[in-house]
Scaffold this active site. Structure first.
Site, PDB file in Angstrom:
ATOM      1  N   GLY A  26       0.821  -1.212   0.000  1.00  0.00           N
ATOM      2  CA  GLY A  26       0.000   0.000   0.000  1.00  0.00           C
ATOM      3  C   GLY A  26       0.851   1.257   0.000  1.00  0.00           C
ATOM      4  N   GLY A  84      -0.135   4.428   0.250  1.00  0.00           N
ATOM      5  CA  GLY A  84      -0.956   5.557   0.703  1.00  0.00           C
ATOM      6  C   GLY A  84      -0.207   6.309   1.799  1.00  0.00           C
ATOM      7  N   PHE A  85      -0.957   7.041   2.612  1.00  0.00           N
ATOM      8  CA  PHE A  85      -0.319   7.847   3.661  1.00  0.00           C
ATOM      9  C   PHE A  85       0.553   6.981   4.579  1.00  0.00           C
ATOM     10  CE2 PHE A  85      -3.758  10.861   2.681  1.00  0.00           C
ATOM     11  CZ  PHE A  85      -3.031  12.038   2.637  1.00  0.00           C
ATOM     12  N   GLU A 142     -17.756  18.549   2.332  1.00  0.00           N
ATOM     13  CA  GLU A 142     -16.884  19.183   1.337  1.00  0.00           C
ATOM     14  C   GLU A 142     -17.471  19.036  -0.065  1.00  0.00           C
ATOM     15  OE1 GLU A 142     -12.757  18.966   3.893  1.00  0.00           O
ATOM     16  OE2 GLU A 142     -13.000  17.511   2.300  1.00  0.00           O
ATOM     17  N   ASP A 196      -5.658   2.966   7.845  1.00  0.00           N
ATOM     18  CA  ASP A 196      -7.100   2.686   7.881  1.00  0.00           C
ATOM     19  C   ASP A 196      -7.439   1.209   8.052  1.00  0.00           C
ATOM     20  OD1 ASP A 196      -7.631   5.338   7.553  1.00  0.00           O
ATOM     21  OD2 ASP A 196      -8.539   5.164   5.562  1.00  0.00           O
ATOM     22  N   ALA A 216      -5.716  10.760   7.973  1.00  0.00           N
ATOM     23  CA  ALA A 216      -4.350  10.783   7.455  1.00  0.00           C
ATOM     24  C   ALA A 216      -3.295  10.799   8.566  1.00  0.00           C
ATOM     25  CB  ALA A 216      -4.178  11.996   6.540  1.00  0.00           C
TER      26      ALA A 216
END
Ligand SMILES: Cc1cc2nc3c(=O)[nH]c(=O)nc-3n(C[C@H](O)[C@H](O)[C@H](O)COP(=O)(O)OP(=O)(O)OC[C@H]3O[C@@H](n4cnc5c(N)ncnc54)[C@H](O)[C@@H]3O)c2cc1C
Length: 420
Positions: free
Chosen positions: A5, A7-8, A161, A291, A308
């Site tokens: 992964g 991601g962050f 948002e 996550d 995050a």
């Protein structure tokens, strides 16, 4: 050393091995990393897809000790210490950091997955954008009052948002780009099951958000559930049926299903149960972060939210623990440092709940939100592109790439008007 992964969490782990001499393989199903917090701006043509994504190859270009491969991990052979990929390959590891993130959670709402669009991935965001502009084009050629009803499900940060950006886009676009449409033709409905918006924030910030969104023309429905989504319509818990040209699902996430395929203990929400040091399954060499994991914020403490900052801090912590293990040292427990949370509503309006009990709202929160997102974006090109886009849009109300490309995925989030 294998990181699953990019991601962050995975990237924070990768950075944790800088200058250590440890050889790392990074695998992701995409050949890029996505900055999810700005996906809603791609969906509403505020930014281009390339502004919020960063090439994974570029991440390892200046790290000769690291390599990247594109692949979908489908399982782990613990006895051979290999991650199994969908194309039949196997990636060997001595230590593993699992950072495969989350997926959209439809909470079992009938028809939600088939008939609404999520904004979890870059593909999702581009599909929303294409569908949105297809609807505007169709409405412009056959203008009818009320034809443009947009429903956003979920009053967390993503839903707020998205609804705020939609309202802004319609306000700016209908007057300028679509001469046959009037703002009164459009309606944005935000549906939230709880009695307030932004449940993770202080109540007063939630009330401010309702007021600001309403002032911008969003109809906020609180205490209202979504019972079923059918092609082009949403059935609410109250019985009301809302016809919609676009339904965006922003109601929540569930942990990546990979956790269920690798012999790991899961929480009820499907997140991997991890020890205080973020290892899982009693294995000495396997960490789960971000996550996908249910990481306690401190030993015995609450589980960190799927955001995050917890992902970044947990990724860095896992890398540090692996280095300690290599040096023959004991691991240390994870301690999350809460730096605060933010959500934006639109021009000059955002909320921020910072450390030390400081709450911001309005323009100061908006400026803080812009600055934070700019500095946390990966890559100087992306930062500059986003800065220029934002500045230009602020001064001119001009919107970015309003292109309708690659929208045909077969999903029926709403019938196009031609089909109605
Ligand atoms: C629309 C949206 C807006 C958000 N806004 C905010 C915000 O404003 N502030 C905030 O703090 N948080 C926000 N979040 C949440 C934040 O983005 C996540 O908490 C964070 O991305 C988690 O990091 P991660 O590394 O665990 O997962 P991700 O960043 O999702 O990374 C997981 C990676 O794993 C890869 N992957 C998944 N499964 C596999 C597999 N089987 N094989 C190979 N690769 C795989 C994926 O492609 C992905 O690159 C938002 C999320 C979304 C969806």
């Amino acid at each position: 050393m294998l990181i699953i992964g990019a991601g962050f969490a995975g990237l924070a782990a990768l950075a944790g091995f800088d200058g250590t001499g440890v050889k790392v393989t990074l695998v992701d199903r995409h050949n890029y990393t996505t900055f999810q917090p700005l996906l809603y701006q791609v969906a509403t043509a505020g930014l281009d897809a390339g502004d919020v994504a960063f090439s994974a190859r570029q991440l390892v270009r200046h790290r000769p000790w690291a390599e990247f491969t594109t692949g979908e991990v489908v399982g782990i052979d613990w006895s051979r210490k290999e991650a199994l990929l969908s194309d039949g390959r196997a990636l060997a590891f001595d230590f593993l950091i699992l950072a495969a993130g989350a997926v959209t959670n439809y909470f079992g709402v009938s028809g939600a997955e088939e008939n609404s669009l999520a904004i979890y991935t870059l593909e999702d965001a581009l599909e929303v954008r294409a569908r949105l502009y297809s609807q505007l084009e169709a409405a412009d050629s056959n203008p009818t009052d009320g034809a443009l009803t947009f429903v956003v499900v979920g009053g967390g940060a993503t839903g707020v948002e998205m609804a705020g950006a939609l309202a802004e886009l319609l306000h700016a676009s209908l007057e300028r780009d679509y001469p046959h449409l009037r703002p009164s033709f459009a309606r944005v409905l935000l549906v939230e099951r709880q009695d307030g918006l932004l449940g993770a924030f202080d109540e007063s910030l939630g009330r401010y958000t309702v007021k600001e969104l309403s002032r911008r023309g969003v109809e906020v429905r609180l205490g209202e559930s979504v019972k079923e989504i059918r092609p082009g319509e949403v059935q609410l818990g109250s019985g009301e049926v809302v016809k919609a040209c676009l339904i965006v699902w922003g109601a929540g996430v569930a942990a990546s299903p990979l956790g269920a395929k690798i012999d790991a203990e899961l929480t009820r929400a499907g997140r991997i149960v991890v020890a205080d040091d973020l290892r899982f399954g009693g294995r000495p060499d396997a960490f789960a972060v971000g996550d996908i994991a249910a990481a306690p914020m401190a030993p015995g403490g609450e589980i960190a939210p799927q955001l995050a900052q917890p992902a970044i801090q947990a990724g860095a912590h896992a890398a540090k623990q692996i280095l300690r293990l290599i040096e023959g040292k004991e691991t240390e427990a994870f301690h999350y440092r809460d730096k605060g949370t933010m959500a934006t509503i639109g021009r000059h309006a955002a909320v921020a709940q910072l450390n030390w009990g400081i709450d911001l709202r309005g323009a100061p929160a908006w400026i803080a939100w812009l600055a934070l997102h700019l500095v946390t974006l990966l890559g100087m090109r992306n930062r500059l592109a986003v800065l220029v886009n934002w500045a230009w849009r602020y001064l001119s109300w001009w919107r970015g790439p309003r292109l309708i490309v690659g929208a045909e995925t077969g999903r029926s989030a709403a019938p196009t008007r031609a089909q109605e």
